[in-house]
Design a protein around this motif. Structure first.
Motif, PDB file in Angstrom:
ATOM      1  N   ASP A  36       0.828  -1.215   0.000  1.00 33.38           N
ATOM      2  CA  ASP A  36       0.000   0.000   0.000  1.00 33.38           C
ATOM      3  C   ASP A  36       0.859   1.260   0.000  1.00 33.38           C
ATOM      4  O   ASP A  36       0.559   2.233  -0.710  1.00 33.38           O
ATOM      5  N   LYS A  37       1.920   1.239   0.796  1.00 30.92           N
ATOM      6  CA  LYS A  37       2.813   2.405   0.867  1.00 30.92           C
ATOM      7  C   LYS A  37       3.462   2.657  -0.489  1.00 30.92           C
ATOM      8  O   LYS A  37       3.622   3.818  -0.913  1.00 30.92           O
ATOM      9  N   TYR A  38       3.816   1.587  -1.169  1.00 34.76           N
ATOM     10  CA  TYR A  38       4.451   1.717  -2.482  1.00 34.76           C
ATOM     11  C   TYR A  38       3.500   2.402  -3.465  1.00 34.76           C
ATOM     12  O   TYR A  38       3.903   3.308  -4.206  1.00 34.76           O
ATOM     13  N   HIS A  39       2.250   1.988  -3.463  1.00 34.77           N
ATOM     14  CA  HIS A  39       1.290   2.557  -4.413  1.00 34.77           C
ATOM     15  C   HIS A  39       0.833   3.965  -4.017  1.00 34.77           C
ATOM     16  O   HIS A  39       0.397   4.738  -4.867  1.00 34.77           O
TER      17      HIS A  39
ATOM     18  N   LEU B 153      12.164   8.243  -6.556  1.00 30.50           N
ATOM     19  CA  LEU B 153      13.324   7.658  -5.892  1.00 30.50           C
ATOM     20  C   LEU B 153      12.895   6.690  -4.793  1.00 30.50           C
ATOM     21  O   LEU B 153      13.531   5.647  -4.588  1.00 30.50           O
ATOM     22  N   GLN B 154      11.830   7.021  -4.091  1.00 31.75           N
ATOM     23  CA  GLN B 154      11.322   6.111  -3.065  1.00 31.75           C
ATOM     24  C   GLN B 154      10.796   4.822  -3.697  1.00 31.75           C
ATOM     25  O   GLN B 154      11.075   3.720  -3.209  1.00 31.75           O
TER      26      GLN B 154
ATOM     27  N   LEU C  70      11.572  -0.965  -4.792  1.00 36.60           N
ATOM     28  CA  LEU C  70      11.723  -2.064  -5.757  1.00 36.60           C
ATOM     29  C   LEU C  70      13.075  -2.743  -5.599  1.00 36.60           C
ATOM     30  O   LEU C  70      13.189  -3.965  -5.716  1.00 36.60           O
ATOM     31  N   THR C  71      14.098  -1.950  -5.330  1.00 36.15           N
ATOM     32  CA  THR C  71      15.432  -2.516  -5.126  1.00 36.15           C
ATOM     33  C   THR C  71      15.463  -3.410  -3.893  1.00 36.15           C
ATOM     34  O   THR C  71      16.036  -4.508  -3.913  1.00 36.15           O
ATOM     35  N   VAL C  72      14.836  -2.956  -2.810  1.00 37.78           N
ATOM     36  CA  VAL C  72      14.804  -3.730  -1.562  1.00 37.78           C
ATOM     37  C   VAL C  72      14.047  -5.038  -1.762  1.00 37.78           C
ATOM     38  O   VAL C  72      14.518  -6.117  -1.368  1.00 37.78           O
TER      39      VAL C  72
END
Length: 387
Positions: free
Chosen positions: A224-227, A233-234, A239-241
């Motif tokens: 949810d936080k991602y969307h 950059l966040q 995505l990298t993590v």
């Protein structure tokens, strides 16, 4: 113990280890030397000769020549663990019309320190350090032997590795699905030690299930936080993590696509490293898993069926292919754009397993393949498969 027999055993152990990321051409000589130490009391120091080579390389080639001349071949090699440092190898060797049975010791502490302490004029050693020795030893034992479970019996017969359970009712298992190539002991088994006297398959499955459950927990907390965030950059960092977490999931034999780049094939024969290149890039895989909610079962299926597939390339080719999807439609298009030749070539059956690839690599040794074209290599593959 006959040196030609020890060479044949060393060759099989090296073949077992050849899928490891650190594997190189020095490993077979190092294994051969350890077998000489364990079974013949060999105490000759590691020497660099006037012919600009390690003496153990010369001795290894000499034993190979004798075995080839006598048409000797290893028929079977059963590995029985006696303790954490030692295995007994119960071997059968065909020599002419005779079938010869031998018991050979294979010990981790039989690799002399000179392998990583004695330097040649170029300041190189046979092995880099004790860590490489430890990785070599574990990898050479074959599929699934690096389990911490004690008293395993691993059978290597007719190029097939099968675990024998201590249970009175042995499990039927396709070992290819349970054989990690490059995962370190601690990565795969965490805090599980040798004292945990549990069934091999269930302990492996438990460790893997915990990884998938942890990933699902992470995804569910982040999704949810991602969307919700629009900060590029966040989003990229998340995505990298997640991509890094996916990287640490089990990498199995079954995930091998059956392909290797021509440059990686030739380089590996020269002792260079081959690198896994995932067909589905990690950041793209992370985006896929964050796109919707996955049940644990669906998460596992998504990973094993789509996200985990890889082929082998060189280190530099792997660098070229990072985030290829940003400019290319698919992995094959990226390979073509970067002029990375895929082997086997189009229209030829891909390698059925790591074992077939590694046996083909052994077949190529000494054939001067550096200047051969992809078509030449394809013809050699045809010869190998017809033999």
């Amino acid at each position: 113990m006959n040196t030609e027999f020890l060479y044949l055993i060393a060759e099989q152990l090296y073949l077992n280890a050849s899928g490891h990321a650190m594997s190189n051409r020095n490993w077979i000589a190092a294994i051969y030397k350890s077998l000489l130490v364990a079974n013949r009391g060999d105490d000759e120091e590691i020497l660099w000769t006037k012919y600009s080579e390690w003496k153990i390389d010369h001795n290894c080639r000499a034993a190979r020549s004798v075995a080839k001349k006598n048409k000797s071949r290893l028929i079977s090699c059963d590995l029985v663990k006696t303790d954490s440092n030692e295995y007994k190898l119960l071997v059968q060797i065909e020599k002419g019309i005779d079938i010869i049975s031998k018991t050979v010791l294979y010990r981790q502490d039989a690799f002399p320190e000179g392998l990583w302490k004695v330097k040649n004029p170029k300041n190189d050693t046979v092995l880099s350090n004790q860590f490489e020795r430890d990785q070599l030893f574990l990898a050479s034992l074959g599929d699934n032997v690096n389990s911490p479970i004690q008293d395993e019996l691993i059978s290597v017969k007719e190029n097939t590795v099968k675990p024998v359970s201590n249970s009175s009712k042995p499990e039927k298992l396709d070992i290819s699905l349970y054989s990690d190539l490059d995962e370190d002991y601690d990565t795969e088994f965490g805090d599980f030690g040798a004292e945990e006297q549990v069934d091999t398959i269930s302990s492996v499955e438990y460790a893997r299930n915990m990884k998938f459950e942890a990933l699902k927990l992470l995804l569910d907390q982040v999704r949810d936080k991602y969307h919700q965030t629009e900060e590029p950059l966040q989003r990229s960092f998340l995505l990298t993590v997640i991509g890094a977490a996916i990287f640490y999931l089990p990498s199995l034999n079954a995930h091998f696509s059956g392909y290797i780049s021509v440059a990686a094939l030739k380089g590996f024969i020269r002792g260079q490293r081959r690198v896994k290149d995932h067909i589905f890039p990690r950041k793209r895989a992370a985006s896929e898993l964050l796109s919707r909610d996955f049940s644990l079962k669906d998460l596992k299926s998504k990973y094993h069926d789509h996200l985990a597939e890889f082929m082998y390339v060189t280190y530099s080719e792997n660098s070229q292919l990072i985030n290829f999807y940003e400019e290319h439609d698919d992995h094959n298009s990226a390979l073509e754009a970067f002029q990375i030749e895929k082997f086997p070539m189009a229209g030829v059956e891909r390698f059925s397993s790591h074992r077939e690839l590694d046996q083909f690599i052994l077949f190529l040794r000494g054939k001067q393949v550096e200047n051969k074209t992809t078509e030449d290599l394809n013809n050699l593959l045809g010869e190998f498969r017809a033999a």
